[in-house]
Write an enzyme that holds these catalytic residues in place. Structure first.
Site, PDB file in Angstrom:
ATOM      1  N   ASP A  74       0.880  -1.217  -0.051  1.00 15.64           N
ATOM      2  CA  ASP A  74       0.028   0.056   0.120  1.00 15.64           C
ATOM      3  C   ASP A  74       0.755   1.155  -0.183  1.00 15.64           C
ATOM      4  O   ASP A  74       1.467   1.770   1.106  1.00 15.64           O
ATOM      5  CB  ASP A  74      -0.935   0.014   1.117  1.00 15.64           C
ATOM      6  CG  ASP A  74      -1.731   1.275   1.070  1.00 15.64           C
ATOM      7  OD1 ASP A  74      -2.723   1.262   0.295  1.00 15.64           O
ATOM      8  OD2 ASP A  74      -1.608   2.261   1.735  1.00 15.64           O
ATOM      9  N   TYR A  79       3.907   9.543  -0.629  1.00  9.75           N
ATOM     10  CA  TYR A  79       4.925   8.937   0.365  1.00  9.75           C
ATOM     11  C   TYR A  79       6.155   9.132  -0.358  1.00  9.75           C
ATOM     12  O   TYR A  79       7.319   9.000   0.639  1.00  9.75           O
ATOM     13  CB  TYR A  79       4.617   7.440   0.359  1.00  9.75           C
ATOM     14  CG  TYR A  79       3.314   7.358   1.113  1.00  9.75           C
ATOM     15  CD1 TYR A  79       2.316   8.254   1.539  1.00  9.75           C
ATOM     16  CD2 TYR A  79       2.816   6.084   0.996  1.00  9.75           C
ATOM     17  CE1 TYR A  79       1.286   8.011   2.031  1.00  9.75           C
ATOM     18  CE2 TYR A  79       1.529   5.805   1.597  1.00  9.75           C
ATOM     19  CZ  TYR A  79       0.607   6.850   2.209  1.00  9.75           C
ATOM     20  OH  TYR A  79      -0.673   6.410   2.608  1.00  9.75           O
ATOM     21  N   LYS A 104      -2.145   6.428  -4.839  1.00 12.40           N
ATOM     22  CA  LYS A 104      -3.149   7.090  -4.312  1.00 12.40           C
ATOM     23  C   LYS A 104      -2.987   8.617  -5.212  1.00 12.40           C
ATOM     24  O   LYS A 104      -1.854   9.116  -5.248  1.00 12.40           O
ATOM     25  CB  LYS A 104      -3.167   7.549  -2.997  1.00 12.40           C
ATOM     26  CG  LYS A 104      -3.294   6.348  -2.272  1.00 12.40           C
ATOM     27  CD  LYS A 104      -3.385   6.534  -0.693  1.00 12.40           C
ATOM     28  CE  LYS A 104      -3.353   5.074  -0.046  1.00 12.40           C
ATOM     29  NZ  LYS A 104      -2.031   4.764   0.766  1.00 12.40           N
ATOM     30  N   HIS A 137      -6.853  10.072  -2.602  1.00 12.55           N
ATOM     31  CA  HIS A 137      -6.357   9.825  -1.440  1.00 12.55           C
ATOM     32  C   HIS A 137      -7.222  10.671  -0.192  1.00 12.55           C
ATOM     33  O   HIS A 137      -7.113  10.240   0.919  1.00 12.55           O
ATOM     34  CB  HIS A 137      -4.785  10.499  -1.582  1.00 12.55           C
ATOM     35  CG  HIS A 137      -3.807  10.282  -0.380  1.00 12.55           C
ATOM     36  ND1 HIS A 137      -2.505  10.028  -0.726  1.00 12.55           N
ATOM     37  CD2 HIS A 137      -3.981   9.763   1.146  1.00 12.55           C
ATOM     38  CE1 HIS A 137      -1.566   9.768   0.486  1.00 12.55           C
ATOM     39  NE2 HIS A 137      -2.949   9.383   1.256  1.00 12.55           N
TER      40      HIS A 137
HETATM   41  N1  LIG Z   1      -4.814   6.714   3.364  1.00 12.86           N
HETATM   42  C1  LIG Z   1      -4.251   7.478   3.973  1.00 12.86           C
HETATM   43  O1  LIG Z   1      -4.538   8.743   4.099  1.00 12.86           O
HETATM   44  C2  LIG Z   1      -3.348   6.762   5.122  1.00 12.86           C
HETATM   45  C3  LIG Z   1      -2.953   7.559   6.271  1.00 12.86           C
HETATM   46  C4  LIG Z   1      -2.090   6.926   7.247  1.00 12.86           C
HETATM   47  C5  LIG Z   1      -1.514   5.572   6.504  1.00 12.86           C
HETATM   48  N2  LIG Z   1      -1.865   5.027   5.346  1.00 12.86           N
HETATM   49  C6  LIG Z   1      -1.679   3.630   5.136  1.00 12.86           C
HETATM   50  O2  LIG Z   1      -1.682   2.901   6.256  1.00 12.86           O
HETATM   51  C7  LIG Z   1      -0.325   2.292   6.443  1.00 12.86           C
HETATM   52  C8  LIG Z   1      -0.043   2.016   8.038  1.00 12.86           C
HETATM   53  O3  LIG Z   1      -0.201   3.170   8.778  1.00 12.86           O
HETATM   54  P1  LIG Z   1       0.739   3.991   9.743  1.00 12.86           P
HETATM   55  O4  LIG Z   1       2.111   3.917   9.293  1.00 12.86           O
HETATM   56  O5  LIG Z   1       0.302   5.198  10.293  1.00 12.86           O
HETATM   57  O6  LIG Z   1       0.807   3.105  10.932  1.00 12.86           O
HETATM   58  P2  LIG Z   1       0.813   1.574  11.613  1.00 12.86           P
HETATM   59  O7  LIG Z   1       0.884   0.658  10.624  1.00 12.86           O
HETATM   60  O8  LIG Z   1      -0.363   1.555  12.576  1.00 12.86           O
HETATM   61  O9  LIG Z   1       1.920   1.681  12.737  1.00 12.86           O
HETATM   62  C9  LIG Z   1       3.463   1.872  12.180  1.00 12.86           C
HETATM   63  C10 LIG Z   1       4.314   2.056  13.537  1.00 12.86           C
HETATM   64  O10 LIG Z   1       4.287   0.779  14.161  1.00 12.86           O
HETATM   65  C11 LIG Z   1       5.555   0.177  14.179  1.00 12.86           C
HETATM   66  N3  LIG Z   1       5.215  -1.418  14.130  1.00 12.86           N
HETATM   67  C12 LIG Z   1       4.862  -1.826  12.969  1.00 12.86           C
HETATM   68  N4  LIG Z   1       4.998  -3.288  13.550  1.00 12.86           N
HETATM   69  C13 LIG Z   1       5.315  -3.571  14.730  1.00 12.86           C
HETATM   70  C14 LIG Z   1       5.243  -4.842  15.574  1.00 12.86           C
HETATM   71  N5  LIG Z   1       4.978  -5.907  15.178  1.00 12.86           N
HETATM   72  N6  LIG Z   1       5.706  -4.381  16.975  1.00 12.86           N
HETATM   73  C15 LIG Z   1       5.815  -2.925  17.324  1.00 12.86           C
HETATM   74  N7  LIG Z   1       5.922  -1.761  16.524  1.00 12.86           N
HETATM   75  C16 LIG Z   1       5.484  -2.238  15.254  1.00 12.86           C
HETATM   76  C17 LIG Z   1       6.262   0.713  12.929  1.00 12.86           C
HETATM   77  O11 LIG Z   1       7.605   0.838  13.536  1.00 12.86           O
HETATM   78  P3  LIG Z   1       8.736   0.400  12.441  1.00 12.86           P
HETATM   79  O12 LIG Z   1       8.486   1.059  11.092  1.00 12.86           O
HETATM   80  O13 LIG Z   1       9.978   1.257  12.899  1.00 12.86           O
HETATM   81  O14 LIG Z   1       8.908  -1.005  12.694  1.00 12.86           O
HETATM   82  C18 LIG Z   1       5.528   2.149  13.001  1.00 12.86           C
HETATM   83  O15 LIG Z   1       6.222   2.949  13.951  1.00 12.86           O
HETATM   84  C19 LIG Z   1       0.597   3.332   5.984  1.00 12.86           C
HETATM   85  O16 LIG Z   1       1.919   2.926   5.730  1.00 12.86           O
HETATM   86  C20 LIG Z   1       0.230   3.793   4.645  1.00 12.86           C
HETATM   87  O17 LIG Z   1       0.205   2.677   3.717  1.00 12.86           O
HETATM   88  C21 LIG Z   1      -2.677   5.727   4.676  1.00 12.86           C
END
Ligand SMILES: NC(=O)c1ccc[n+]([C@@H]2O[C@H](COP(=O)([O-])OP(=O)(O)OC[C@H]3O[C@@H](n4cnc5c(N)ncnc54)[C@H](OP(=O)(O)O)[C@@H]3O)[C@@H](O)[C@H]2O)c1
Length: 332
Positions: A74, A79, A104, A137
């Site tokens: 994704d 990004y 997006k 997006h």
């Molecule tokens: N459409 C939109 O507007 C939108 C907005 C936000 C996000 N997104 C999408 O959703 C994805 C995920 O959201 P997000 O990046 O905000 O948050 P998330 O996946 O909820 O959290 C990511 C955080 O969690 C940590 N993490 C991941 N796996 C872990 C585990 N097993 N144990 C402990 N910590 C862990 C990561 O650290 P490390 O990377 O350091 O391991 C990072 O700091 C994004 O990458 C993007 O693709 C879309």
């Protein structure tokens, strides 16, 4: 408002096992590995998210993910890492048609005449001829060259943008189109138009602190797949999420990690889930989902839906908007 929220939460909890029309391969012991979209395409239930996956680390994360068995990445033009993602995919040796790629359309390119070049830029960076999924997006359009200057017309009426995306599906550059960060009012505002293709998914924030049971219920009833972004609470709240007593307790009782509890819960709720990590061991860990026993699933669902929601991603203020993007009532 809070009572209405609790009411919807109770309704959701009382629903039987999530039974999304497009869910497949679901039994009490197995979680769905994919959802079938209106096009007939199968979107894998777990993806690697690559927001905030920096230069020099995102490629390794993608390669680790593909090696571990992920078949869904994704990403987004915004990004700023599509080139490295595309390179990693090529170097993995896995055929393009075996991997689901999402990108997006950014807010500055909603004008129909700007969309194809924005898409082409993503295609060229990803080094691919087509996207599996292209999302609007945000339900917010900015003027192309403006510094977050709202394009009121295209924000109020996303149909011209959508129509152009439909054309690009017909041209073969995109296989599925969808939306992101749309609330129910914004979805209805779009789908009231004579669409050729209805939105295949809506990608929204879903996590323990913001579980959005009303939207989930509505999406189920309207056969719209939700994708859970920031599923672990994003960088800001991941620690708070994984150390919650209820999450720790379930993890201990099932012999899995707290992150696996949360990611499994998302899949079991009937959503596609997009955890982001650039840490190889976590990338591998996050793919191992397992069905939670009914009582534990419900315990977590109840805990998540029994407090006022708290959103982690909301750029309304940073973008200088005088309304909240997630408010059901907009000024226009
Ligand atoms: N459409 C939109 O507007 C939108 C907005 C936000 C996000 N997104 C999408 O959703 C994805 C995920 O959201 P997000 O990046 O905000 O948050 P998330 O996946 O909820 O959290 C990511 C955080 O969690 C940590 N993490 C991941 N796996 C872990 C585990 N097993 N144990 C402990 N910590 C862990 C990561 O650290 P490390 O990377 O350091 O391991 C990072 O700091 C994004 O990458 C993007 O693709 C879309």
């Amino acid at each position: 408002m809070y009572l209405a929220y609790r009411g919807a939460a109770a309704l959701l909890r009382s629903a039987k096992t999530p039974c999304h029309g497009a869910m497949r391969n679901m039994s009490t012991s197995a979680l769905p590995k994919y959802h079938i979209l209106p096009s007939g395409d199968k979107i894998p239930s777990v993806a690697l998210g690559v927001w905030q996956a920096g230069q020099g680390e995102v490629g390794l994360a993608v390669k680790t993910a593909l090696k571990a068995g992920y078949r869904h990445i994704d990403g987004a033009w915004a990004y700023r890492n599509e080139e490295e993602v595309g390179k990693a995919l090529k170097e993995s040796g896995i055929a393009r048609d075996k991997v689901w790629l999402t990108s997006k359309l950014w807010n500055n390119f909603h004008a129909p005449e700007d969309i194809e070049s924005a898409l082409d830029d993503s295609l060229s960076k990803l080094d691919t001829e087509y996207l599996d999924l292209y999302l609007i997006h945000w339900p917010i359009a900015f003027k192309k060259d403006g510094n977050n200057v709202l394009d009121v017309e295209l924000t109020a009426d996303p149909y011209p943008t959508w129509k152009k995306l439909e054309e690009l599906v017909d041209k073969g550059k995109i296989r599925n189109i969808g939306i992101s960060n749309f609330n129910i009012a914004r979805i209805k505002n779009l789908t009231a138009n004579p669409l050729k293709y209805r939105p295949a998914v809506n990608q929204v924030e879903l996590n323990f602190f913001n579980p959005q049971p009303e939207l989930l219920k509505w999406a189920r009833e309207n056969d719209l797949v939700l994708e859970a972004y920031s599923p672990l609470g994003s960088t800001r709240q991941v620690k708070d999420t994984l150390t919650l007593p209820v999450v720790q307790e379930i993890a201990t009782s099932l012999g899995i990690t707290p992150a696996q509890v949360i990611i499994s819960w998302h899949v079991q709720r009937g959503t596609v889930v997009l955890p982001k990590s650039v840490t190889p061991s976590r990338v591998e860990e996050n793919l191992q989902v397992t069905a939670l026993p009914k009582d534990l699933f419900e315990k977590l669902e109840t805990a998540a839906t029994s407090h006022p929601p708290q959103r982690v991603v909301n750029p309304s203020k940073n973008w200088g908007l005088d309304f909240d993007i997630f408010d059901e009532n907009w000024p226009f």
